[in-house]
Design a protein around this motif. Structure first.
Motif, PDB file in Angstrom:
ATOM      1  N   ASP A 313      75.460 -21.780  74.152  1.00 18.87           N
ATOM      2  CA  ASP A 313      75.247 -22.018  75.780  1.00 18.87           C
ATOM      3  C   ASP A 313      73.926 -22.713  76.182  1.00 18.87           C
ATOM      4  O   ASP A 313      73.860 -23.763  76.734  1.00 18.87           O
ATOM      5  CB  ASP A 313      75.118 -20.768  76.655  1.00 18.87           C
ATOM      6  N   VAL A 314      72.660 -22.115  75.541  1.00 19.65           N
ATOM      7  CA  VAL A 314      71.521 -22.663  76.090  1.00 19.65           C
ATOM      8  C   VAL A 314      71.208 -24.058  75.245  1.00 19.65           C
ATOM      9  O   VAL A 314      70.487 -24.839  76.044  1.00 19.65           O
ATOM     10  CB  VAL A 314      70.296 -21.883  76.146  1.00 19.65           C
ATOM     11  N   GLY A 315      71.777 -23.957  74.024  1.00 14.01           N
ATOM     12  CA  GLY A 315      71.783 -25.357  73.460  1.00 14.01           C
ATOM     13  C   GLY A 315      72.187 -26.568  74.157  1.00 14.01           C
ATOM     14  O   GLY A 315      71.714 -27.582  74.273  1.00 14.01           O
ATOM     15  N   ALA A 316      73.422 -26.120  74.829  1.00 11.87           N
ATOM     16  CA  ALA A 316      74.261 -27.273  75.671  1.00 11.87           C
ATOM     17  C   ALA A 316      73.426 -27.463  77.051  1.00 11.87           C
ATOM     18  O   ALA A 316      73.618 -28.480  77.788  1.00 11.87           O
ATOM     19  CB  ALA A 316      75.651 -26.806  75.951  1.00 11.87           C
ATOM     20  N   LEU A 317      72.583 -26.449  77.611  1.00 12.92           N
ATOM     21  CA  LEU A 317      72.139 -26.470  78.904  1.00 12.92           C
ATOM     22  C   LEU A 317      70.766 -26.960  78.821  1.00 12.92           C
ATOM     23  O   LEU A 317      70.418 -27.637  79.796  1.00 12.92           O
ATOM     24  CB  LEU A 317      72.276 -24.804  79.668  1.00 12.92           C
ATOM     25  N   ALA A 318      69.927 -26.680  78.244  1.00  4.44           N
ATOM     26  CA  ALA A 318      68.609 -26.868  78.265  1.00  4.44           C
ATOM     27  C   ALA A 318      68.135 -28.372  78.162  1.00  4.44           C
ATOM     28  O   ALA A 318      67.370 -28.874  79.088  1.00  4.44           O
ATOM     29  CB  ALA A 318      67.826 -26.204  76.870  1.00  4.44           C
ATOM     30  N   TRP A 319      69.113 -28.995  77.492  1.00 12.43           N
ATOM     31  CA  TRP A 319      68.564 -30.633  77.534  1.00 12.43           C
ATOM     32  C   TRP A 319      69.193 -31.312  78.909  1.00 12.43           C
ATOM     33  O   TRP A 319      68.505 -32.189  79.486  1.00 12.43           O
ATOM     34  CB  TRP A 319      69.373 -31.447  76.450  1.00 12.43           C
ATOM     35  N   LEU A 321      69.133 -29.501  81.680  1.00 15.55           N
ATOM     36  CA  LEU A 321      68.165 -29.312  82.642  1.00 15.55           C
ATOM     37  C   LEU A 321      67.079 -30.063  82.438  1.00 15.55           C
ATOM     38  O   LEU A 321      66.301 -30.478  83.581  1.00 15.55           O
ATOM     39  CB  LEU A 321      67.852 -27.791  82.529  1.00 15.55           C
ATOM     40  N   ALA A 322      66.570 -30.466  81.170  1.00 20.02           N
ATOM     41  CA  ALA A 322      65.356 -31.163  80.840  1.00 20.02           C
ATOM     42  C   ALA A 322      65.435 -32.545  81.468  1.00 20.02           C
ATOM     43  O   ALA A 322      64.970 -33.259  82.156  1.00 20.02           O
ATOM     44  CB  ALA A 322      65.103 -31.392  79.452  1.00 20.02           C
ATOM     45  N   ASP A 323      66.673 -33.042  81.257  1.00 23.59           N
ATOM     46  CA  ASP A 323      67.071 -34.510  81.805  1.00 23.59           C
ATOM     47  C   ASP A 323      67.187 -34.666  83.413  1.00 23.59           C
ATOM     48  O   ASP A 323      66.745 -35.408  83.847  1.00 23.59           O
ATOM     49  CB  ASP A 323      68.476 -34.918  81.235  1.00 23.59           C
ATOM     50  N   VAL A 324      67.562 -33.643  83.852  1.00 20.77           N
ATOM     51  CA  VAL A 324      67.827 -33.618  85.447  1.00 20.77           C
ATOM     52  C   VAL A 324      66.467 -33.167  86.145  1.00 20.77           C
ATOM     53  O   VAL A 324      65.962 -34.094  86.943  1.00 20.77           O
ATOM     54  CB  VAL A 324      68.874 -32.446  85.596  1.00 20.77           C
ATOM     55  N   GLY A 330      71.287 -37.461  87.190  1.00 24.49           N
ATOM     56  CA  GLY A 330      71.410 -36.646  88.360  1.00 24.49           C
ATOM     57  C   GLY A 330      71.931 -35.256  88.099  1.00 24.49           C
ATOM     58  O   GLY A 330      72.453 -34.900  86.884  1.00 24.49           O
ATOM     59  N   PRO A 331      71.922 -34.349  89.139  1.00 21.15           N
ATOM     60  CA  PRO A 331      72.457 -33.044  88.917  1.00 21.15           C
ATOM     61  C   PRO A 331      74.214 -32.906  88.325  1.00 21.15           C
ATOM     62  O   PRO A 331      74.264 -32.233  87.786  1.00 21.15           O
ATOM     63  CB  PRO A 331      72.515 -32.506  90.315  1.00 21.15           C
ATOM     64  N   GLU A 332      74.711 -34.037  88.676  1.00 24.16           N
ATOM     65  CA  GLU A 332      76.258 -34.100  88.046  1.00 24.16           C
ATOM     66  C   GLU A 332      76.231 -33.658  86.567  1.00 24.16           C
ATOM     67  O   GLU A 332      77.200 -33.443  86.052  1.00 24.16           O
ATOM     68  CB  GLU A 332      76.962 -35.223  88.519  1.00 24.16           C
ATOM     69  N   LEU A 333      75.078 -33.972  85.899  1.00 24.50           N
ATOM     70  CA  LEU A 333      75.020 -34.030  84.362  1.00 24.50           C
ATOM     71  C   LEU A 333      75.113 -32.667  84.066  1.00 24.50           C
ATOM     72  O   LEU A 333      76.041 -32.008  83.048  1.00 24.50           O
ATOM     73  CB  LEU A 333      73.637 -34.238  83.842  1.00 24.50           C
ATOM     74  N   ASP A 335      77.467 -30.523  85.497  1.00 21.86           N
ATOM     75  CA  ASP A 335      78.953 -30.119  85.370  1.00 21.86           C
ATOM     76  C   ASP A 335      79.413 -30.030  84.187  1.00 21.86           C
ATOM     77  O   ASP A 335      80.130 -29.162  83.899  1.00 21.86           O
ATOM     78  CB  ASP A 335      79.609 -31.314  86.340  1.00 21.86           C
ATOM     79  N   GLY A 336      78.998 -30.778  83.092  1.00 20.15           N
ATOM     80  CA  GLY A 336      79.561 -30.766  81.923  1.00 20.15           C
ATOM     81  C   GLY A 336      79.122 -29.654  80.990  1.00 20.15           C
ATOM     82  O   GLY A 336      79.831 -28.968  79.947  1.00 20.15           O
ATOM     83  N   TYR A 337      78.166 -28.793  81.351  1.00 16.79           N
ATOM     84  CA  TYR A 337      77.685 -27.500  80.654  1.00 16.79           C
ATOM     85  C   TYR A 337      79.010 -26.417  80.636  1.00 16.79           C
ATOM     86  O   TYR A 337      79.383 -26.062  79.747  1.00 16.79           O
ATOM     87  CB  TYR A 337      76.611 -26.830  81.507  1.00 16.79           C
ATOM     88  N   GLU A 338      79.467 -26.113  81.729  1.00 15.18           N
ATOM     89  CA  GLU A 338      80.406 -25.016  81.751  1.00 15.18           C
ATOM     90  C   GLU A 338      81.774 -25.402  81.230  1.00 15.18           C
ATOM     91  O   GLU A 338      82.308 -25.069  80.659  1.00 15.18           O
ATOM     92  CB  GLU A 338      80.666 -24.717  83.548  1.00 15.18           C
ATOM     93  N   ARG A 339      82.003 -27.112  81.505  1.00 16.62           N
ATOM     94  CA  ARG A 339      83.253 -27.364  81.018  1.00 16.62           C
ATOM     95  C   ARG A 339      83.242 -27.432  79.273  1.00 16.62           C
ATOM     96  O   ARG A 339      84.213 -26.958  78.774  1.00 16.62           O
ATOM     97  CB  ARG A 339      83.516 -29.000  81.207  1.00 16.62           C
ATOM     98  N   GLU A 340      82.270 -27.648  78.926  1.00 18.37           N
ATOM     99  CA  GLU A 340      82.197 -27.659  77.358  1.00 18.37           C
ATOM    100  C   GLU A 340      81.971 -25.895  76.863  1.00 18.37           C
ATOM    101  O   GLU A 340      82.625 -26.132  75.805  1.00 18.37           O
ATOM    102  CB  GLU A 340      80.774 -28.483  76.846  1.00 18.37           C
ATOM    103  N   ARG A 341      81.298 -25.231  77.364  1.00 24.36           N
ATOM    104  CA  ARG A 341      81.036 -24.079  76.866  1.00 24.36           C
ATOM    105  C   ARG A 341      82.278 -23.203  77.250  1.00 24.36           C
ATOM    106  O   ARG A 341      82.627 -22.207  76.349  1.00 24.36           O
ATOM    107  CB  ARG A 341      79.791 -23.607  77.308  1.00 24.36           C
ATOM    108  N   ARG A 342      82.929 -23.253  78.408  1.00 27.53           N
ATOM    109  CA  ARG A 342      83.950 -22.508  78.827  1.00 27.53           C
ATOM    110  C   ARG A 342      85.256 -22.300  77.807  1.00 27.53           C
ATOM    111  O   ARG A 342      85.568 -21.299  77.425  1.00 27.53           O
ATOM    112  CB  ARG A 342      84.568 -22.603  80.173  1.00 27.53           C
ATOM    113  N   ALA A 343      85.702 -23.434  77.140  1.00 33.33           N
ATOM    114  CA  ALA A 343      86.711 -23.696  76.542  1.00 33.33           C
ATOM    115  C   ALA A 343      86.342 -23.013  75.070  1.00 33.33           C
ATOM    116  O   ALA A 343      87.121 -22.281  74.390  1.00 33.33           O
ATOM    117  CB  ALA A 343      86.751 -25.240  76.111  1.00 33.33           C
ATOM    118  N   ASP A 344      84.983 -23.174  74.589  1.00 32.10           N
ATOM    119  CA  ASP A 344      84.797 -22.658  73.342  1.00 32.10           C
ATOM    120  C   ASP A 344      84.595 -20.921  73.420  1.00 32.10           C
ATOM    121  O   ASP A 344      85.076 -20.286  72.694  1.00 32.10           O
ATOM    122  CB  ASP A 344      83.260 -23.051  73.033  1.00 32.10           C
TER     123      ASP A 344
END
Ligand SMILES: Cc1cc2nc3c(=O)[nH]c(=O)nc-3n(C[C@H](O)[C@H](O)[C@H](O)COP(=O)(O)OP(=O)(O)OC[C@H]3O[C@@H](n4cnc5c(N)ncnc54)[C@H](O)[C@@H]3O)c2cc1C
Length: 500
Positions: A313-319, A321-324, A330-333, A335-344
């Motif tokens: 989760d945090v591997g997918a989230l931290a970058w 947050l860093a980019d935003v 923008g914050p829309e980046l 949105d991909g966090y939950e989409r990617e992680r939920r399926a896994d």
């Protein structure tokens, strides 16, 4: 305290468990001003998570300042299943490595958490408020406020709840945690030899002290056993009619342990009864509040992936947050966090439940059938060897999530490389937790002008790039690409895609 213009931090992390610890370390590696709030001064001292998978190991191993792998993990050398007599039905010698790392390691969660605290202290941009907890969270326009138990109000751009399964942040954000809590309790026991046992401690015939793991397919009392040198972990199903509290009494624990080891030679470090849950937050983000780890999902323990999923989760989230927070996106980046992680997480939870059903079989006939299948598999020539010597194929992101570019969603290999003719190092060490742009026989900057300012720019088989681009050679031949193209790699090692 932050001013109206300047918040106290870009990110507040609630909880310095292993998931909050990795998140803070990754944010620190990207220079994101972060405050972590944690009620306990020191890590919870008793062993909890016992294994990590290769994806989690890769994220941890690449953290700047993380102690060498041998200091906090041991490869899981054998795994499989034993029968009621504790004799092996199938045991697989796990020799496969992926990304230069073992496939699965045995860990002690407190040792890992101590290591993470050291890493965080070295980042210079992460502050830990130990002895304080987040009491509630309040949205505040472009910010979020964490209200602490001492009344302090910390402002941040983003707040991440890494505060475990009973998450205060999740509740304060009004996020539900639907799913199931199973009535079946299990007794978990951690033990260490009082003196060195000389390698006699082992499940499934292991005698060399290497870490080993086995499901105990015993319909009378299903169990799980793990051993490593002078340490044991057992998990036993609590049977109908048994009083869970009675089971944790020292004399009862000793009687269960006696089937495996001399209880007099052991110190019982922990004996606790737990029930398990299969739950997932119905949203992982509410405005500027996000969830990760057990706060976002509770996964049954049978696959041993609860903590690994939190680290993913945090591997997918931290970058993101860093980019935003750094203004690159923008914050829309997010949105991909939950989409990617939920399926896994959903897939892994289903797998853990499936393994749980097999392991918990109490019907004698069904258990006999499962044991027979395990024995048959063990007798297939070469199968055990093949299972142990081949790495699990790396997880890929589906194209629908990874984006439109060629090869998006694949995983970057981790070959040994030489930078400007220097000594071999793993590519992960060169990249750290940053975006990487790898030019194949070219300087990536001649192909694209979209490279972030803090990305690692590499040129493969291109000896003399201009300053700012490192020339590398791939000593293992794993980085393939058409000359003149550029592979763009996210900090979590998934390919953003190939540019030309
Ligand atoms: C008894 C037990 C045995 C386990 N065994 C295994 C196992 O064998 N294998 C496996 O993979 N997993 C196991 N797990 C699960 C594994 O330990 C978790 O998946 C992992 O700890 C999740 O990490 P986390 O950081 O998300 O949450 P936690 O480890 O729960 O950390 C949460 C942190 O948040 C802090 N916190 C709580 N409330 C607040 C607040 N209001 N404000 C700020 N901070 C707060 C807590 O003090 C804690 O430090 C076990 C868990 C338990 C409890």
């Amino acid at each position: 305290m932050g001013t109206r213009d300047e918040p106290d931090a870009s990110v507040v992390v609630a909880g310095l468990g292993p998931v909050g610890g990795v998140l803070a370390a990754l944010l620190g590696a990207r220079g994101v001003p972060t405050v972590v709030v944690e009620p306990n001064e020191r890590p919870y001292p008793k062993p909890r998570a016992a294994v990590l998978d290769v994806e989690a190991i890769r994220i941890l191993a690449a953290l700047p300042g993380m102690p060498p792998l041998e200091g906090w993990a041991a490869p899981l050398a054998r795994n499989g299943a034993v029968g009621p007599d504790r004799q092996p039905l199938i045991m697989i010698d796990q020799t496969a490595r992926a990304f230069g790392l073992p496939q699965v390691v045995r860990i002690d969660q407190p040792v890992l958490e101590e290591g993470l605290r050291t890493v965080i202290a070295g980042t210079g941009c992460v502050e830990v408020l130990a002895g304080r907890s987040v009491r509630t969270v309040e949205p505040d326009g472009e910010r979020v406020i964490a209200v602490l138990d001492d009344g302090r109000r910390l402002t941040a751009r983003w707040l991440v709840g890494c505060d475990g399964a009973a998450s205060t942040v999740r509740a304060a954000a009004g996020i539900d945690f639907p799913g199931r809590t199973f009535a079946q309790p299990w007794l978990v026991v951690d033990a260490a030899a009082r003196s060195d046992t000389g390698g006699s401690c082992g499940v499934g015939g292991t005698t060399d002290g290497a870490a080993a793991f086995a499901f105990v397919l015993d319909p009378a009392r299903p169990a799980v056993a793990m051993s490593q040198r002078d340490r044991w972990r057992w998990e036993w199903m609590v049977l109908p009619g048994e009083d869970p509290e009675t089971l944790t009494r020292p004399e009862v624990v000793r009687s269960l342990v006696a089937a495996w080891a001399d209880p007099a030679a052991l110190e019982i470090q922990r004996a606790a009864v737990f029930t398990f849950h299969a739950r997932m937050a119905d949203r992982w983000r509410a405005g500027r509040i996000l969830l990760a780890g057990d706060a976002a999902h509770a996964i049954p323990p049978f696959a041993g992936l609860g903590l690994s999923m939190g680290i993913r989760d945090v591997g997918a989230l931290a970058w993101r947050l860093a980019d935003v927070t750094g203004g690159a996106s923008g914050p829309e980046l997010l949105d991909g966090y939950e989409r990617e992680r939920r399926a896994d997480v959903r897939r892994t939870t289903a797998m853990a439940l499936g393994i749980g059903r097999l392991v918990q079989t109490r019907n004698r006939a069904a258990s006999g059938l499962i044991r027979g299948l395990a024995r048959t598999a063990a007798a297939v020539p070469g199968l055990r060897m093949r299972l142990g010597s081949r790495p699990v194929p790396p997880r890929r992101l589906p194209r629908s999530l990874a984006g439109p570019l060629p090869q998006a969603g694949r995983v970057l290999p981790n070959p040994r490389v030489s930078v400007a003719g220097g000594a071999p190092v793993r590519l992960d060490e060169v990249i750290g937790y940053r975006w990487a742009y790898i030019g194949h026989r070219c300087d990536p900057r001649t192909v694209t002008d979209t490279i972030p300012h803090d990305a690692v720019v590499l040129a493969l088989l291109y000896p003399d790039p201009a300053p700012g681009c490192l020339s590398i050679s791939d000593l293992d031949g794993l980085l393939n690409g058409t000359p003149g193209t550029v592979t763009a790699v996210r900090p979590d090692r998934f390919l953003h895609g190939v540019l030309k």
